[in-house]
Design a protein around this motif. Structure first.
Motif, PDB file in Angstrom:
ATOM      1  N   PRO A  87      -4.655 -18.622  -4.010  1.00  0.00           N
ATOM      2  CA  PRO A  87      -4.038 -18.625  -5.346  1.00  0.00           C
ATOM      3  C   PRO A  87      -4.513 -17.512  -6.272  1.00  0.00           C
ATOM      4  N   THR A  88      -5.785 -17.126  -6.191  1.00  0.00           N
ATOM      5  CA  THR A  88      -6.292 -16.097  -7.109  1.00  0.00           C
ATOM      6  C   THR A  88      -5.580 -14.767  -6.893  1.00  0.00           C
ATOM      7  N   ARG A  89      -5.507 -14.348  -5.656  1.00  0.00           N
ATOM      8  CA  ARG A  89      -4.810 -13.086  -5.355  1.00  0.00           C
ATOM      9  C   ARG A  89      -3.316 -13.228  -5.619  1.00  0.00           C
ATOM     10  N   ALA A  90      -2.767 -14.427  -5.359  1.00  0.00           N
ATOM     11  CA  ALA A  90      -1.337 -14.646  -5.603  1.00  0.00           C
ATOM     12  C   ALA A  90      -1.008 -14.484  -7.075  1.00  0.00           C
ATOM     13  N   VAL A  95       0.838  -1.203   0.000  1.00  0.00           N
ATOM     14  CA  VAL A  95       0.000   0.000   0.000  1.00  0.00           C
ATOM     15  C   VAL A  95       0.874   1.255   0.000  1.00  0.00           C
ATOM     16  N   VAL A  96       2.021   1.167   0.690  1.00  0.00           N
ATOM     17  CA  VAL A  96       2.949   2.308   0.753  1.00  0.00           C
ATOM     18  C   VAL A  96       3.715   2.451  -0.551  1.00  0.00           C
ATOM     19  N   SER A  97       4.301   1.352  -1.015  1.00  0.00           N
ATOM     20  CA  SER A  97       5.108   1.372  -2.235  1.00  0.00           C
ATOM     21  C   SER A  97       4.405   0.538  -3.300  1.00  0.00           C
ATOM     22  N   THR A  98       3.464   1.158  -3.978  1.00  0.00           N
ATOM     23  CA  THR A  98       2.580   0.421  -4.886  1.00  0.00           C
ATOM     24  C   THR A  98       3.274  -0.042  -6.160  1.00  0.00           C
ATOM     25  N   THR A  99       4.398   0.571  -6.519  1.00  0.00           N
ATOM     26  CA  THR A  99       5.045   0.251  -7.793  1.00  0.00           C
ATOM     27  C   THR A  99       6.301  -0.588  -7.623  1.00  0.00           C
ATOM     28  N   ASP A 100       6.514  -1.180  -6.458  1.00  0.00           N
ATOM     29  CA  ASP A 100       7.703  -1.992  -6.207  1.00  0.00           C
ATOM     30  C   ASP A 100       7.434  -3.435  -6.620  1.00  0.00           C
ATOM     31  N   PRO A 101       8.030  -3.920  -7.710  1.00  0.00           N
ATOM     32  CA  PRO A 101       7.738  -5.283  -8.185  1.00  0.00           C
ATOM     33  C   PRO A 101       8.261  -6.367  -7.245  1.00  0.00           C
ATOM     34  N   TYR A 102       9.344  -6.068  -6.504  1.00  0.00           N
ATOM     35  CA  TYR A 102       9.871  -7.071  -5.574  1.00  0.00           C
ATOM     36  C   TYR A 102       8.889  -7.318  -4.435  1.00  0.00           C
ATOM     37  N   LEU A 103       8.268  -6.251  -3.945  1.00  0.00           N
ATOM     38  CA  LEU A 103       7.248  -6.418  -2.914  1.00  0.00           C
ATOM     39  C   LEU A 103       6.065  -7.220  -3.456  1.00  0.00           C
ATOM     40  N   ARG A 104       5.690  -6.978  -4.718  1.00  0.00           N
ATOM     41  CA  ARG A 104       4.605  -7.731  -5.330  1.00  0.00           C
ATOM     42  C   ARG A 104       4.961  -9.219  -5.413  1.00  0.00           C
ATOM     43  N   LEU A 105       6.221  -9.495  -5.721  1.00  0.00           N
ATOM     44  CA  LEU A 105       6.668 -10.884  -5.781  1.00  0.00           C
ATOM     45  C   LEU A 105       6.550 -11.558  -4.411  1.00  0.00           C
ATOM     46  N   LEU A 106       7.059 -10.880  -3.393  1.00  0.00           N
ATOM     47  CA  LEU A 106       6.984 -11.444  -2.043  1.00  0.00           C
ATOM     48  C   LEU A 106       5.538 -11.634  -1.602  1.00  0.00           C
ATOM     49  N   TYR A 107       4.711 -10.641  -1.897  1.00  0.00           N
ATOM     50  CA  TYR A 107       3.304 -10.723  -1.508  1.00  0.00           C
ATOM     51  C   TYR A 107       2.622 -11.892  -2.233  1.00  0.00           C
ATOM     52  N   GLY A 108       2.935 -12.039  -3.507  1.00  0.00           N
ATOM     53  CA  GLY A 108       2.360 -13.145  -4.266  1.00  0.00           C
ATOM     54  C   GLY A 108       2.773 -14.496  -3.710  1.00  0.00           C
ATOM     55  N   GLU A 159      -2.522 -12.682  -9.278  1.00  0.00           N
ATOM     56  CA  GLU A 159      -2.593 -11.259  -9.622  1.00  0.00           C
ATOM     57  C   GLU A 159      -1.294 -10.539  -9.264  1.00  0.00           C
ATOM     58  N   GLU A 160      -0.776 -10.793  -8.061  1.00  0.00           N
ATOM     59  CA  GLU A 160       0.462 -10.136  -7.617  1.00  0.00           C
ATOM     60  C   GLU A 160       1.669 -10.622  -8.410  1.00  0.00           C
ATOM     61  N   LEU A 161       1.729 -11.919  -8.676  1.00  0.00           N
ATOM     62  CA  LEU A 161       2.866 -12.474  -9.409  1.00  0.00           C
ATOM     63  C   LEU A 161       2.889 -11.993 -10.855  1.00  0.00           C
ATOM     64  N   ARG A 162       1.723 -11.784 -11.439  1.00  0.00           N
ATOM     65  CA  ARG A 162       1.685 -11.228 -12.796  1.00  0.00           C
ATOM     66  C   ARG A 162       2.224  -9.797 -12.829  1.00  0.00           C
ATOM     67  N   LEU A 163       1.902  -9.037 -11.800  1.00  0.00           N
ATOM     68  CA  LEU A 163       2.465  -7.682 -11.710  1.00  0.00           C
ATOM     69  C   LEU A 163       3.988  -7.745 -11.597  1.00  0.00           C
ATOM     70  N   ALA A 164       4.490  -8.653 -10.764  1.00  0.00           N
ATOM     71  CA  ALA A 164       5.933  -8.782 -10.580  1.00  0.00           C
ATOM     72  C   ALA A 164       6.622  -9.244 -11.855  1.00  0.00           C
ATOM     73  N   SER A 165       5.941 -10.090 -12.640  1.00  0.00           N
ATOM     74  CA  SER A 165       6.561 -10.647 -13.854  1.00  0.00           C
ATOM     75  C   SER A 165       6.769  -9.603 -14.943  1.00  0.00           C
ATOM     76  N   GLN A 166       6.175  -8.412 -14.788  1.00  0.00           N
ATOM     77  CA  GLN A 166       6.380  -7.347 -15.769  1.00  0.00           C
ATOM     78  C   GLN A 166       7.784  -6.757 -15.683  1.00  0.00           C
ATOM     79  N   ASN A 167       8.448  -6.980 -14.550  1.00  0.00           N
ATOM     80  CA  ASN A 167       9.802  -6.450 -14.373  1.00  0.00           C
ATOM     81  C   ASN A 167      10.820  -7.431 -14.962  1.00  0.00           C
TER      82      ASN A 167
END
Length: 583
Positions: free
Chosen positions: A551-554, A529-542, A556-564
């Protein structure tokens, strides 16, 4: 001796330290100021400069105390420690320059300063050329090591300042040996600038040489302008001859073009940060923790998330971010006072060694001001301009009725500062040992070394963060003992740096490593929520969501991370596992 120490400070480094370049330079500057406190006074800082600096210090401390981590920001953050610790050293060096090279100095004092500058330039050039040829006399494996400055742009800026200081003595009619030393130093300084490959340093160096040429008395201006133009032409010619530098200057290097785009995006994001913290900024050293909330959206798919920005790479924005409009206005007034005093000193100085030193110091300040528009401040850069700046503004020394109590207090304070910095430098050795032990999986010895470093620097909030970072590779590789250590040290870092995205992400990884995915997901949900554009955080969250049975939310987050591009392979592998199409 004070002149030698102050002039040679840019060369200081600590073999075997984790970061070998910043604290040693601060320590040598502090020792130089301590020696200056025992020297016969040749000048003093004028009251207007002292008053302006005092007001700036009050605003600086106020902004630090209003920051997110007041104690850490007050002291300063690793590796440059530009809180009160660095500020006191910088101001002490300016004071020392005024004291030992003021209006009552002898011509031979300036001769010593020139010889020291030439020696520094020759040593830097020798290492710079070796590194340009692919050698690594100081170790390391980066493309542009930065010689004894640890950063290529620092290296270039210091070289440009030295060139500005030495071009006048190299052109002056004087004893053959003195002129030869200055000329050799000038040539070495120009080589250092070119070897750095820094476009900011090249531009600053050219402007600095122009300032020296134009600031000469009318009787010598034509000859000096010819000499400075020849030096500038040599600088440009060398830059076009050296392949690496030429590719950066002409834009042939893809990295050079990417750097420009990245800087523009970074400055735009910093303007937004400043707008939200207008009056006092985020405090000194507060940028590193505040900026993740303003990371440009494009960085999600372009930047390596492993990089951590601790400065906006522009000294104007750096002042605004550190102290807001209040500190910026104070800085403008102080700069005007300094410029007025510097002009008066140059006008009043008789033609000769002192005037050349003053003009060179002014040109060096211009170099830093120009190059600093795309870079950050550092001990190495300040070390080369602080003492000349003190000389520029110095007034004649007037003996006070009872000066002893004041100078005794100053000497005591300087001695304490030297002791603190000496112990702080010593802590870099166990930090390096701890990082090496962590890299080879020796958790017990690594923790012991980090504990020693923490005892030596109990005021440094970054010691536990460095320790936590050191355990990340082994934690990611599945070593549970490393994960436990990473969890302990990152928790301690968060206690001292609340809200730190870097410490928080390590703690999330550590929780995953010890088999607590639900707790990891809870913490990661706050960080994204603080750092919305950090792909590494998205990876960890996923990853945390996937292991928590979501799995559904995971996905979503992993797809965001895979853009990096730097995380794509890892994120796609995790996606394959979650979606049942891989292992």
């Amino acid at each position: 001796m004070a002149i030698v120490l102050l002039g040679a400070a840019p060369l200081a480094f600590l073999p075997g330290g984790l970061y070998r370049f910043a604290l040693p330079k601060l320590a040598v500057l502090a020792v130089g100021a301590l020696v200056a406190a025992y020297a016969a006074p040749r000048g003093r800082l004028p009251r207007s400069v002292v008053t302006g600096a005092a007001v700036g210090c009050v605003l600086f401390v106020t902004a630090a105390l209003a920051g997110a981590a007041p104690l850490a920001q007050l002291v300063g953050r690793w590796p440059r420690y530009e809180g009160v610790l660095g500020l006191v050293v910088y101001l002490s060096a300016v004071w020392a320059g005024a004291r030992v090279l003021g209006p009552q100095s002898r011509p031979q004092d300036f001769g010593v300063a020139v010889r020291v500058a030439a020696g520094v330039a020759v040593i830097l050039a020798a290492i710079s050329v070796a590194e340009l040829c692919g050698l690594r006399p100081l170790g390391g494996d980066v493309a542009r090591p930065g010689a004894l400055l640890g950063n290529a742009t620092d290296q270039g800026i210091v070289g440009a300042c030295l060139a500005a200081n030495l071009v006048g003595p190299a052109l002056r009619r004087q004893a053959r040996l003195g002129r030869a030393v200055a000329t050799l130093g000038l040539a070495a300084a120009l080589v250092t600038v070119v070897a750095s490959g820094s476009r900011a340093a090249l531009l600053g160096g050219l402007i600095g040489l122009g300032v020296v040429g134009l600031a000469q008395p009318r009787a010598h201006r034509r000859r000096t302008l010819a000499g400075t133009c020849a030096s500038a032409a040599a600088l440009v010619a060398l830059a076009l001859v050296v392949p690496g530098t030429r590719s950066r200057v002409t834009g042939e290097s893809p990295l050079a073009v990417t750097t420009i785009t990245s800087r523009l995006e970074q400055w735009s994001a910093t303007v937004s940060l400043v707008r939200d913290h207008l009056w006092l900024g985020v405090g000194p050293s507060g940028f590193v923790e505040a900026f993740p909330a303003y990371r440009p959206l494009s960085w999600t798919v372009t930047q390596n998330p492993a990089g951590v920005l601790d400065s906006p790479h522009n000294w104007v924005l750096q002042v605004l971010a550190a102290g807001g409009v209040a500190l910026a206005l104070c800085s403008v007034v102080l700069a005007a006072v300094v410029a007025s005093a510097a002009r008066a000193s140059i006008v009043e100085a008789a033609d000769g060694a002192r005037r050349e030193y003053l003009v060179g110091g002014a040109a060096g300040a211009v170099v830093v001001a120009v190059a600093g528009l795309t870079h950050f401040t550092s001990p190495g850069i300040v070390a080369v301009v602080a003492a000349p700046l003190g000389t520029l503004v110095a007034a004649r020394h007037v003996r006070a009725p009872n000066p002893r109590p004041v100078i005794v207090f100053v000497r005591g304070g300087m001695a304490l500062l030297v002791a603190v910095l000496g112990v702080a430098c010593a802590a870099e050795i166990p930090l390096a040992r701890g990082a090496a032990a962590a890299a080879r999986g020796d958790v017990a010895n690594a923790e012991h070394d980090f504990a020693v470093a923490e005892h030596l620097r109990p005021w440094d909030a970054d010691v536990p963060l460095i320790a936590a970072q050191s355990f990340v590779p082994e934690t990611a590789a599945g070593d549970k003992s490393a994960a436990q250590a990473a969890g302990r040290w990152s928790a301690r870092a968060l206690d001292r740096l609340p809200g730190s995205i870097e410490a928080g992400s390590i703690h999330v990884l550590a929780l995953l490593g010890v088999g607590k995915p639900e707790a990891a997901a809870d913490e990661a949900s706050v960080l994204v929520v603080v750092s919305t554009t950090d792909p590494y955080l998205r990876l960890l969250y996923g990853l945390a969501l996937a292991r928590s049975g979501e799995p559904t939310r995971a996905i979503e987050e992993l797809r965001l991370a895979s853009q990096n591009p730097y995380l794509r392979e890892l994120a796609q592998r995790a996606l394959g596992v979650v979606m049942g199409s891989g292992k």
